[in-house]
Design an enzyme around this catalytic site. Structure first.
Site, short mmCIF file in Angstrom:
data_model
loop_
_atom_site.label_atom_id
_atom_site.label_comp_id
_atom_site.label_asym_id
_atom_site.label_seq_id
_atom_site.Cartn_x
_atom_site.Cartn_y
_atom_site.Cartn_z
N HIS A 241 49.26 50.87 58.51
CA HIS A 241 50.22 51.88 58.93
C HIS A 241 51.57 51.34 59.28
O HIS A 241 51.74 50.97 60.50
CB HIS A 241 49.76 52.67 60.07
N ARG B 270 36.91 53.71 50.50
CA ARG B 270 37.36 54.50 51.69
C ARG B 270 36.57 53.71 52.83
O ARG B 270 35.59 53.54 52.91
CB ARG B 270 36.99 55.83 51.79
N CYS C 21 47.58 54.25 53.61
CA CYS C 21 46.21 54.59 54.00
C CYS C 21 45.69 55.65 53.10
O CYS C 21 45.29 55.53 52.23
CB CYS C 21 46.04 54.55 55.62
N GLU D 179 54.26 52.35 59.64
CA GLU D 179 55.18 53.10 60.50
C GLU D 179 54.90 52.99 61.91
O GLU D 179 55.48 53.56 62.81
CB GLU D 179 55.10 54.73 60.21
N ILE E 30 43.72 51.73 60.74
CA ILE E 30 43.03 52.80 61.23
C ILE E 30 42.00 53.48 60.20
O ILE E 30 42.36 53.97 59.27
CB ILE E 30 43.86 53.72 61.73
N ARG E 31 40.34 53.25 60.18
CA ARG E 31 39.82 53.61 59.44
C ARG E 31 40.24 53.45 57.95
O ARG E 31 40.16 54.21 57.11
CB ARG E 31 39.39 55.20 59.83
N GLY F 140 46.13 59.66 57.38
CA GLY F 140 45.49 60.73 58.09
C GLY F 140 44.05 61.02 57.37
O GLY F 140 43.37 59.93 57.23
N GLU F 141 43.61 62.06 56.88
CA GLU F 141 42.37 62.37 55.95
C GLU F 141 42.47 62.52 54.82
O GLU F 141 43.26 63.55 54.54
CB GLU F 141 41.47 63.10 57.03
N SER F 142 42.20 61.79 53.78
CA SER F 142 42.62 62.18 52.53
C SER F 142 41.72 63.25 51.95
O SER F 142 42.35 64.15 51.11
CB SER F 142 42.17 60.91 51.34
N1 GLN Z 1 39.78 57.00 56.63
C1 GLN Z 1 40.82 57.91 56.02
C2 GLN Z 1 40.34 58.52 54.72
O1 GLN Z 1 39.46 58.05 53.84
C3 GLN Z 1 42.04 57.20 55.89
C4 GLN Z 1 42.26 56.68 57.25
C5 GLN Z 1 43.96 56.49 57.56
O2 GLN Z 1 44.73 57.00 56.69
N2 GLN Z 1 44.31 56.00 58.62
O3 GLN Z 1 41.15 59.35 54.08
#
Ligand code: GLN
Length: 203
Positions: A174, A110, A83, A176, A138-139, A52-54
């Site tokens: 990921h 990151r 992630c 999952e 993903i990112r 997600g977004e940390s």
């Molecule tokens: N870019 C996100 C972060 O810095 C991590 C991306 C992800 O969990 N898919 O938190």
């Protein structure tokens, strides 16, 4: 799996990709529980911190003392960070620096592979039995450094993407989102072994 009681595995559900973890855990015979509050950790055998977004997860965690409770908790209970979850577990976070639970001895950068549009799916060799592993990025962060005792189980461009150290695991991808459940099974084996060992400890 051979354990008699299902393993109860929490999935941190403050933000991000927690639903697919619940489905994979259920398919593997574990009992998932969404974790939104510190008291949801009570009685869990293990915890998955999803992607997600940390930064957003940190904001939620910093309310009502959850961060410090979780920090203590992950020191002893099996935890798997994927992630953003891996970023939360790391001892050092770069690009930019960010507060973390500092439990797993890795340095992560990151968004190391560019923007959302650069997200990618790769199939690469792994030391897990069963041949190459699909990895959905993903990112994604990059694990730049690993400390002593951190085992690398898969890589991308020479950098670790899946690591394990004692009761902790982290993936920069990921698992999952793939049909291959070997990574979750590996974590459930770790949770099961840890539970069996702690039940043998003298009280
Ligand atoms: N870019 C996100 C972060 O810095 C991590 C991306 C992800 O969990 N898919 O938190």
């Amino acid at each position: 799996m051979t354990q008699t009681q299902p393993l109860i595995v929490g999935v941190l559900a403050l933000q991000g990709a927690y639903d697919a973890h619940v489905k994979t855990l259920t398919a593997l015979g574990a009992t998932p529980r969404l974790v939104r509050l510190p008291q949801d950790l009570d009685g869990l055998d293990g915890l998955i911190m999803p992607g997600g977004e940390s930064t957003t997860m940190l904001k939620f965690l910093e309310r009502n003392g959850f961060f410090s409770i979780l920090q203590t908790w992950v020191r002893t209970i099996p935890t798997f960070g994927t992630c953003a979850g891996a970023i939360l577990l790391a001892t050092h976070v770069e690009h930019p620096p960010q507060r973390s639970l500092a439990a797993l001895d890795i340095t992560v950068e990151r968004n190391a592979y560019g923007r959302q549009i650069d997200s990618t799916i790769l199939t690469a060799p792994t030391s897990l039995p069963g041949g190459p592993l699909e990895m959905v990025f993903i990112r994604a962060p990059r694990i730049r450094l690993t400390g002593p005792g951190v085992e690398t189980l898969a890589t991308r461009d020479g950098f670790p993407t899946l690591v394990r150290s004692g009761h902790l695991m982290a993936a920069t991808f990921h698992p999952e989102l793939s049909n291959d459940s070997r990574v979750h099974q590996l974590f459930l084996n770790l949770v099961r072994d840890h539970k069996a060992a702690s039940m043998k400890e003298p009280k």
